[in-house]
Design an enzyme around this catalytic site. Sequence first.
Site, PDB file in Angstrom:
ATOM      1  N   GLY A 145      -6.091  -3.424   4.981  1.00  0.00           N
ATOM      2  CA  GLY A 145      -7.306  -4.138   4.614  1.00  0.00           C
ATOM      3  C   GLY A 145      -8.347  -4.183   5.708  1.00  0.00           C
ATOM      4  O   GLY A 145      -9.427  -4.727   5.496  1.00  0.00           O
ATOM      5  N   SER A 159      -4.614   0.470   6.501  1.00  0.00           N
ATOM      6  CA  SER A 159      -3.345   0.675   5.809  1.00  0.00           C
ATOM      7  C   SER A 159      -2.852   2.114   5.872  1.00  0.00           C
ATOM      8  O   SER A 159      -1.655   2.371   5.724  1.00  0.00           O
ATOM      9  CB  SER A 159      -3.480   0.255   4.343  1.00  0.00           C
ATOM     10  OG  SER A 159      -4.490   1.003   3.697  1.00  0.00           O
ATOM     11  N   ASN A 219     -12.333   1.286   4.432  1.00  0.00           N
ATOM     12  CA  ASN A 219     -12.543   0.053   3.668  1.00  0.00           C
ATOM     13  C   ASN A 219     -14.001  -0.377   3.661  1.00  0.00           C
ATOM     14  O   ASN A 219     -14.472  -0.999   2.703  1.00  0.00           O
ATOM     15  CB  ASN A 219     -11.653  -1.066   4.216  1.00  0.00           C
ATOM     16  CG  ASN A 219     -10.190  -0.852   3.867  1.00  0.00           C
ATOM     17  OD1 ASN A 219      -9.873  -0.334   2.805  1.00  0.00           O
ATOM     18  ND2 ASN A 219      -9.304  -1.217   4.778  1.00  0.00           N
ATOM     19  N   ASP A 273      -1.222   3.886  -6.692  1.00  0.00           N
ATOM     20  CA  ASP A 273      -2.590   3.390  -6.595  1.00  0.00           C
ATOM     21  C   ASP A 273      -3.600   4.519  -6.405  1.00  0.00           C
ATOM     22  O   ASP A 273      -4.804   4.299  -6.486  1.00  0.00           O
ATOM     23  CB  ASP A 273      -2.735   2.364  -5.477  1.00  0.00           C
ATOM     24  CG  ASP A 273      -2.386   2.916  -4.098  1.00  0.00           C
ATOM     25  OD1 ASP A 273      -2.260   4.140  -3.939  1.00  0.00           O
ATOM     26  OD2 ASP A 273      -2.240   2.100  -3.166  1.00  0.00           O
ATOM     27  N   HIS A 304      -3.000   5.487  -1.347  1.00  0.00           N
ATOM     28  CA  HIS A 304      -2.111   5.512  -0.186  1.00  0.00           C
ATOM     29  C   HIS A 304      -1.101   6.650  -0.303  1.00  0.00           C
ATOM     30  O   HIS A 304      -0.401   6.753  -1.312  1.00  0.00           O
ATOM     31  CB  HIS A 304      -1.399   4.170  -0.043  1.00  0.00           C
ATOM     32  CG  HIS A 304      -2.340   3.046   0.232  1.00  0.00           C
ATOM     33  ND1 HIS A 304      -2.821   2.221  -0.765  1.00  0.00           N
ATOM     34  CD2 HIS A 304      -2.924   2.643   1.378  1.00  0.00           C
ATOM     35  CE1 HIS A 304      -3.657   1.340  -0.228  1.00  0.00           C
ATOM     36  NE2 HIS A 304      -3.736   1.580   1.070  1.00  0.00           N
TER      37      HIS A 304
END
Length: 231
Positions: free
Chosen positions: A93, A56, A121, A204, A207
């Site tokens: 993801g 991402s 991730n 969040d 990002h």
Amino acid sequence: MRNLLKFCYFLIFMVIVSCGDTASKKPKSTDVKDSNLQVEATPVSESKVILFFGNSLTAGMGLNPENAFPALIQKRLDSLQLDYTVVNAGLSGETTSGGKNRLDWVLNQRTAIFVLELGANDGLRGIPLHETRSNLQTIIDMVRKKNPKTQIVLAGMQIPPNMGEAYTSEFRNIFPDLAKKNNAALIPFLLEDVAGVPDLNQTDGIHPTVEGHKILAQNVWDVLKDIVQQE
């Protein structure tokens, strides 16, 4: 605009493990046939391709694609009249295992420079480090097998200390170790000067914002500039 005409996107936004959001923007040059990543993309020029293969962060989750750092690299290349087409193959993801499994169709086009941005991730999920290291090595091997002349750039990553000091430290060392082993260029830490800075990250906390992506683009360019001028 020239940079928008040159810039090829074939990413789909999926759920990022750490936040559970989905992207709201659909890339302009993508023909998405179904949810199993059946994607068609046709290069728009005969210029040399720089392929950004990541998660991402590369996809620019939460932003318009033209604000993600790969698009900013395209603008920099255009401003210098360097004949490259940037392809954004970021997928929200994505883990190193997932990246390994989708790499074959991504490599269908001839790639001059391959920027590998995966692993974050894995770290957030606590995936065993030997698996992450092995998957990244496999991706590098697959790229080199497809075209031995492809220049590989590895984006270094770090994670918060949630998984313990030993895991965090060994995770950080995966990237310089693999870069040295494979004679690949290394971006020491993609999120340098952005990670942990609230004003440069979305709500969040993970990002980057538009301004954050400008810094990511500079971190990438600091390494990429010497490679593109030698190609």
